[in-house]
Scaffold this active site. Sequence first.
Site, PDB file in Angstrom:
ATOM      1  N   ASN A 158      -3.939   8.706   4.876  1.00 25.76           N
ATOM      2  CA  ASN A 158      -2.739   8.107   5.492  1.00 25.76           C
ATOM      3  C   ASN A 158      -2.764   8.119   7.018  1.00 25.76           C
ATOM      4  O   ASN A 158      -2.207   7.218   7.662  1.00 25.76           O
ATOM      5  CB  ASN A 158      -1.487   8.863   5.030  1.00 25.76           C
ATOM      6  CG  ASN A 158      -1.208   8.692   3.545  1.00 25.76           C
ATOM      7  OD1 ASN A 158      -1.642   7.700   2.948  1.00 25.76           O
ATOM      8  ND2 ASN A 158      -0.495   9.632   2.952  1.00 25.76           N
ATOM      9  N   HIS A 162      -6.434  -5.823  -2.384  1.00 29.09           N
ATOM     10  CA  HIS A 162      -7.256  -6.005  -1.184  1.00 29.09           C
ATOM     11  C   HIS A 162      -7.541  -7.481  -0.906  1.00 29.09           C
ATOM     12  O   HIS A 162      -8.417  -7.799  -0.116  1.00 29.09           O
ATOM     13  CB  HIS A 162      -8.550  -5.183  -1.286  1.00 29.09           C
ATOM     14  CG  HIS A 162      -8.309  -3.700  -1.220  1.00 29.09           C
ATOM     15  ND1 HIS A 162      -9.300  -2.768  -1.398  1.00 29.09           N
ATOM     16  CD2 HIS A 162      -7.176  -2.987  -0.990  1.00 29.09           C
ATOM     17  CE1 HIS A 162      -8.793  -1.546  -1.289  1.00 29.09           C
ATOM     18  NE2 HIS A 162      -7.498  -1.649  -1.043  1.00 29.09           N
ATOM     19  N   ARG A 202       0.813  -1.213   0.000  1.00 33.05           N
ATOM     20  CA  ARG A 202       0.000   0.000   0.000  1.00 33.05           C
ATOM     21  C   ARG A 202       0.851   1.270   0.000  1.00 33.05           C
ATOM     22  O   ARG A 202       0.479   2.275  -0.611  1.00 33.05           O
ATOM     23  CB  ARG A 202      -0.934  -0.012   1.214  1.00 33.05           C
ATOM     24  CG  ARG A 202      -1.914   1.138   1.252  1.00 33.05           C
ATOM     25  CD  ARG A 202      -3.049   0.831   2.215  1.00 33.05           C
ATOM     26  NE  ARG A 202      -4.046   1.895   2.247  1.00 33.05           N
ATOM     27  CZ  ARG A 202      -4.302   2.621   3.340  1.00 33.05           C
ATOM     28  NH1 ARG A 202      -3.647   2.400   4.466  1.00 33.05           N
ATOM     29  NH2 ARG A 202      -5.232   3.552   3.301  1.00 33.05           N
ATOM     30  N   HIS A 221       0.335   4.560  -2.330  1.00 31.99           N
ATOM     31  CA  HIS A 221       0.110   5.909  -1.805  1.00 31.99           C
ATOM     32  C   HIS A 221       1.262   6.849  -2.136  1.00 31.99           C
ATOM     33  O   HIS A 221       1.093   8.072  -2.119  1.00 31.99           O
ATOM     34  CB  HIS A 221      -0.146   5.862  -0.296  1.00 31.99           C
ATOM     35  CG  HIS A 221      -1.533   5.411   0.053  1.00 31.99           C
ATOM     36  ND1 HIS A 221      -2.188   5.788   1.196  1.00 31.99           N
ATOM     37  CD2 HIS A 221      -2.403   4.610  -0.617  1.00 31.99           C
ATOM     38  CE1 HIS A 221      -3.407   5.241   1.224  1.00 31.99           C
ATOM     39  NE2 HIS A 221      -3.541   4.514   0.131  1.00 31.99           N
TER      40      HIS A 221
HETATM   41  C1  HEM Z   1      -9.244   1.444  -5.899  1.00 33.97           C
HETATM   42  C2  HEM Z   1      -9.129   2.363  -4.983  1.00 33.97           C
HETATM   43  C3  HEM Z   1      -8.678   2.060  -3.587  1.00 33.97           C
HETATM   44  C4  HEM Z   1      -9.286   2.465  -2.457  1.00 33.97           C
HETATM   45  C5  HEM Z   1     -10.550   3.311  -2.355  1.00 33.97           C
HETATM   46  C6  HEM Z   1      -8.537   1.918  -1.356  1.00 33.97           C
HETATM   47  C7  HEM Z   1      -8.835   2.128  -0.023  1.00 33.97           C
HETATM   48  C8  HEM Z   1      -8.249   1.457   1.014  1.00 33.97           C
HETATM   49  C9  HEM Z   1      -8.638   1.580   2.389  1.00 33.97           C
HETATM   50  C10 HEM Z   1      -9.705   2.514   2.925  1.00 33.97           C
HETATM   51  C11 HEM Z   1      -7.880   0.726   3.117  1.00 33.97           C
HETATM   52  C12 HEM Z   1      -7.940   0.509   4.624  1.00 33.97           C
HETATM   53  C13 HEM Z   1      -7.188   1.619   5.308  1.00 33.97           C
HETATM   54  C14 HEM Z   1      -7.519   1.740   6.782  1.00 33.97           C
HETATM   55  O1  HEM Z   1      -8.666   1.526   7.154  1.00 33.97           O
HETATM   56  O2  HEM Z   1      -6.599   2.065   7.555  1.00 33.97           O
HETATM   57  C15 HEM Z   1      -7.002   0.059   2.209  1.00 33.97           C
HETATM   58  C16 HEM Z   1      -6.083  -0.895   2.570  1.00 33.97           C
HETATM   59  C17 HEM Z   1      -5.187  -1.449   1.686  1.00 33.97           C
HETATM   60  N1  HEM Z   1      -5.010  -1.089   0.371  1.00 33.97           N
HETATM   61 FE1  HEM Z   1      -6.280   0.008  -0.740  1.00 33.97          FE
HETATM   62  N2  HEM Z   1      -7.499   1.203  -1.836  1.00 33.97           N
HETATM   63  C18 HEM Z   1      -7.528   1.271  -3.200  1.00 33.97           C
HETATM   64  C19 HEM Z   1      -6.612   0.730  -4.060  1.00 33.97           C
HETATM   65  C20 HEM Z   1      -5.476   0.065  -3.666  1.00 33.97           C
HETATM   66  C21 HEM Z   1      -4.356  -0.233  -4.518  1.00 33.97           C
HETATM   67  C22 HEM Z   1      -4.246   0.194  -5.986  1.00 33.97           C
HETATM   68  C23 HEM Z   1      -3.451  -0.920  -3.760  1.00 33.97           C
HETATM   69  C24 HEM Z   1      -2.107  -1.463  -4.126  1.00 33.97           C
HETATM   70  C25 HEM Z   1      -1.601  -1.482  -5.340  1.00 33.97           C
HETATM   71  C26 HEM Z   1      -4.023  -1.049  -2.439  1.00 33.97           C
HETATM   72  C27 HEM Z   1      -3.471  -1.751  -1.404  1.00 33.97           C
HETATM   73  C28 HEM Z   1      -4.015  -1.852  -0.142  1.00 33.97           C
HETATM   74  C29 HEM Z   1      -3.541  -2.778   0.866  1.00 33.97           C
HETATM   75  C30 HEM Z   1      -2.493  -3.851   0.663  1.00 33.97           C
HETATM   76  C31 HEM Z   1      -4.263  -2.509   2.018  1.00 33.97           C
HETATM   77  C32 HEM Z   1      -4.082  -3.170   3.401  1.00 33.97           C
HETATM   78  C33 HEM Z   1      -2.980  -2.420   4.126  1.00 33.97           C
HETATM   79  C34 HEM Z   1      -2.643  -2.913   5.520  1.00 33.97           C
HETATM   80  O3  HEM Z   1      -3.174  -3.922   5.993  1.00 33.97           O
HETATM   81  O4  HEM Z   1      -1.798  -2.260   6.156  1.00 33.97           O
HETATM   82  N3  HEM Z   1      -5.227  -0.416  -2.413  1.00 33.97           N
HETATM   83  N4  HEM Z   1      -7.233   0.529   0.945  1.00 33.97           N
END
Ligand code: HEM
Length: 319
Positions: A93, A192, A61, A65
């Site tokens: 973030n 995800h 992630r 970002h």
């Molecule tokens: C399509 C639009 C996307 C949205 C709206 C989105 C939104 C989010 C949100 C809200 C979270 C949880 C954050 C939290 O509650 O602290 C999350 C987690 C995550 N996102 Fe996305 N995301 C998107 C695309 C992506 C992309 C493109 C990637 C990687 C290439 C990605 C990788 C991740 C990963 C791996 C997590 C888990 C992180 C952790 O456990 O520390 N996301 N994302």
Amino acid sequence: MASYKLLLLILVFAGAFIQYINGKLSPKYYSSTCPNAFSIVQGEVIAAIKNETRIGASLLRLHFHDCFVNGCDASILLDDTPGFIGEKTAVPNNNSVRGFEVVDQIKAKLEKACPGVVSCADILALAARDSVVHLGGPSWNVGLGRRDSTSASRSAANTSIPPPTSNISSLLSSFAAQGLSLRDLVALAGSHTIGLARCTSFRARIYNDTTIDAVFAKSLQSNCPRTGNDNNLASLDLQTPTYFDNLYYKNLLKEKGLLHSDQELFNGTSADALVKIYASNTFKFFEDFAKSMVKMGKIKPLTGSQGEIRINCRKVNWK
Ligand code: HEM
Ligand SMILES: *[C@@H]1O[C@H](CO)[C@@H](O)[C@H](O)[C@H]1NC(C)=O
Ligand SMILES: *[C@@H]1O[C@H](CO)[C@@H](O)[C@H](O)[C@H]1NC(C)=O
Ligand SMILES: *[C@@H]1O[C@H](CO)[C@@H](O)[C@H](O)[C@H]1NC(C)=O
Ligand SMILES: *[C@@H]1O[C@H](CO)[C@@H](O)[C@H](O)[C@H]1NC(C)=O
Ligand SMILES: *[C@@H]1O[C@H](CO)[C@@H](O)[C@H](O)[C@H]1NC(C)=O
Ligand SMILES: *[C@@H]1O[C@H](CO)[C@@H](O)[C@H](O)[C@H]1NC(C)=O
């Protein structure tokens, strides 16, 4: 024949020139200046995942970002200072992104092996790839040669990273703004399949959305009440949250996406067809995911004499 050869020559030079002005990244960028870079990053990533499985998701992630905010330039890694506010406290973030200590650890090892050579932006790109591979996902060649920014933008981080409340049209336009397509969006959202989200990111969905499986919604509500406990966590992929597979897409088919933005990818639009393909074909998902990661990693890199190679990923060299 001669004019054909001349044309070919012109094309080759034009190609080289375009590569030069594009500051093209190359997987071999450090092959003479830091041949151990790959093994150092991989070793640290594997050790970090052994210590805490979730960190692989967090590292993936971080690269996302970073790239979505004025390009893949490690701007996200800069700490706030009294005269400077960085991206770490931007809305998407704050209390959410993690993995900075692992990046520091990797950077420290690289500085010992080849001082001042490997950029923090390249570390993020490599750590994302190594995390995905170690958790069972696909591999790809990481183009290298990015340099590090000397600034960051909290306002760009606020606006460029899509929120989990996004609908499909907002998701598409936010990806299009980075040169990424519908296919890139659906493939990259497959990230995800690993990691966790906070209650605050999915509360509105589990209480108010109609496009959610009722039993699934109910099962999340006890740990994510209507108010309070904002930081309680749930798995983005309810089935295999520490394994990089295609179950994320299978969940969407059953209206079991955790985030509103996840379920938007399977809600009666042209994205549906891709979700179905990835849900039924892991190989196709892996292939497209790898391609899209390479594409995302090429968003506006600093190259040549732009930016710098930070010594400490958290601060610019001359401060
Ligand atoms: C399509 C639009 C996307 C949205 C709206 C989105 C939104 C989010 C949100 C809200 C979270 C949880 C954050 C939290 O509650 O602290 C999350 C987690 C995550 N996102 Fe996305 N995301 C998107 C695309 C992506 C992309 C493109 C990637 C990687 C290439 C990605 C990788 C991740 C990963 C791996 C997590 C888990 C992180 C952790 O456990 O520390 N996301 N994302
Ligand atoms: C191991 O993971 C924990 C979180 O589970 C973290 O607090 C700690 O800093 C990590 N240790 C190392 C050496 O990475
Ligand atoms: C970031 O989170 C901290 C701790 O929860 C909070 O005090 C602060 O107001 C938040 N900052 C922003 C800009 O939302
Ligand atoms: C980012 O958004 C937060 C919360 O809305 C706000 O407090 C902060 O001022 C914004 N920062 C910038 C620089 O836009
Ligand atoms: C999608 O969300 C945007 C931003 O919140 C909003 O302006 C737009 O009307 C929404 N579009 C649809 C089709 O709901
Ligand atoms: C998702 O589907 C539901 C039910 O068909 C619909 O009410 C809603 O408007 C759709 N969401 C968007 C943003 O298209
Ligand atoms: C659900 O929607 C209602 C009506 O729009 C709103 O008052 C409430 O705050 C929403 N609940 C959550 C948890 O978002």
